[in-house]
Design an enzyme around this catalytic site. Structure first.
Site, short mmCIF file in Angstrom:
data_model
loop_
_atom_site.label_atom_id
_atom_site.label_comp_id
_atom_site.label_asym_id
_atom_site.label_seq_id
_atom_site.Cartn_x
_atom_site.Cartn_y
_atom_site.Cartn_z
N GLU A 142 -9.24 -9.54 3.99
CA GLU A 142 -9.59 -8.28 3.61
C GLU A 142 -10.78 -8.16 3.09
O GLU A 142 -11.24 -9.09 1.99
CB GLU A 142 -8.48 -7.69 2.78
CG GLU A 142 -8.72 -6.24 2.17
CD GLU A 142 -7.73 -5.48 1.62
OE1 GLU A 142 -6.50 -5.85 1.61
OE2 GLU A 142 -7.94 -4.27 1.29
N SER B 97 0.91 -1.12 0.01
CA SER B 97 -0.13 0.13 -0.04
C SER B 97 0.93 1.19 -0.16
O SER B 97 0.43 2.43 -0.21
CB SER B 97 -0.91 0.17 1.27
OG SER B 97 -0.31 -0.27 2.26
O1 KIV Z 1 -0.19 -3.36 1.76
C1 KIV Z 1 -1.07 -3.45 2.58
O2 KIV Z 1 -1.05 -2.37 3.39
C2 KIV Z 1 -1.83 -4.50 2.94
C3 KIV Z 1 -2.77 -4.59 4.14
C4 KIV Z 1 -3.91 -3.50 3.77
C5 KIV Z 1 -3.29 -5.68 4.44
O3 KIV Z 1 -1.79 -5.40 2.54
#
Ligand code: KIV
Length: 277
Positions: A182, A45
């Protein structure tokens, strides 16, 4: 001494809720670690919240390693998990092993996370066999966003729900130490949590998971491009930052900053000598 995967698994048997958070840089990771959060994910992310990409898909291994190193330097206690980016574990098991190893050897992480269930179970098994702890991630898997057709809740039909349960079991059998759920309906997360011996960590998956993860920028109200429904803002830092920046601009323009408090001086006679030269 850092938290171990065994301690995380024990938390499930003791019914102790597991708190997990993302972090992407040294200073923030230090705060998260000092707050006592046992699991830190260097999530892909970071593509959106740190690098300004539209999705996680453009994120590269080199970018992930760069941020993982910073997070590891900022932490003493938390177990740091590196998120394997798009297509770094799909092309072959040897690619997956090489990339997982980079997170541990170069990045200094203690575990990796990857997306998928049954289809990646063999890969998870091999990574675990090589001594690298793996966290699974099922439900909404953002690296497959084009295939899934958007950020939608998963597992809503009987077939999809059954598939998710199979995915979770496949990860458990492959040796994953925990699994992220998720955007999974809360009753289904509850069922998966009851069926698995390893902890489930939810995001948009209800209260009944063994733990919860949030993206730190959402939690602190730092990222205003969009706020997901499952995110709760425990602070509104974007507003505070904007106010601080406006104050800084105003004080510089008005000649009010810096004051003598923020400056240093030198001997008057030396200054006079320099002025005469
Ligand atoms: O990339 C991320 O932050 C994630 C979480 C939302 C689980 O995969």
């Amino acid at each position: 001494m850092r938290v171990t995967i065994n301690e995380i698994k024990e938390m499930k048997s003791k019914q102790e809720k597991i708190v997990m958070l993302t972090a992407y840089d040294y200073s923030t990771a230090k705060l998260v670690d000092e707050a006592g959060i046992p699991l830190i994910l260097v999530g892909d992310s970071l593509g959106m919240v740190m690098l300004g990409y539209e999705s996680t898909i453009p994120v590269t291994m080199d970018e992930m390693i760069h941020h993982t190193k910073a997070v590891v330097r900022g932490t003493k206690q938390a177990l740091v998990i590196g998120d394997m980016p798009f297509m770094t574990y799909h092309t072959s098991i040897s690619d997956a092993l090489r990339n997982a190893a980079r997170f541990i050897q170069e990045g200094g992480a203690q575990a990796v996370k990857l997306e998928g269930g049954v289809t990646v179970a063999e890969t998870v098994k091999r990574i675990v066999e090589c001594g690298i702890p793996v966290m699974g991630h099922i439900g909404l898997t953002p690296q497959s966003i084009h295939q899934l057709g958007g950020h939608k809740v998963q597992g809503k039909t009987p077939e999809a729900a059954e598939r998710l349960l199979k995915d979770a079991r496949a990860l458990e059998q492959a040796g994953a130490f925990a699994v992220v759920l998720e955007l999974v309906p809360a009753p289904l997360s509850k069922l998966i949590t009851q069926k698995l011996s390893i902890p489930t960590i939810g995001i948009g998956a209800g209260l009944e998971c063994d733990g919860q993860i949030q993206v730190i920028s959402d939690l602190l109200g730092l990222f205003s491009d969009f706020v997901p429904k499952h995110a709760k803002q425990y602070a509104k830092l974007a507003g505070l930052i904007k106010t601080a920046l406006a104050d800084y601009i105003a004080e510089v323009k008005a000649g009010k900053f810096p004051t003598t408090e923020h400056s240093s001086t030198i001997n008057e006679s030396l200054l006079e000598e320099l002025a005469r030269a």
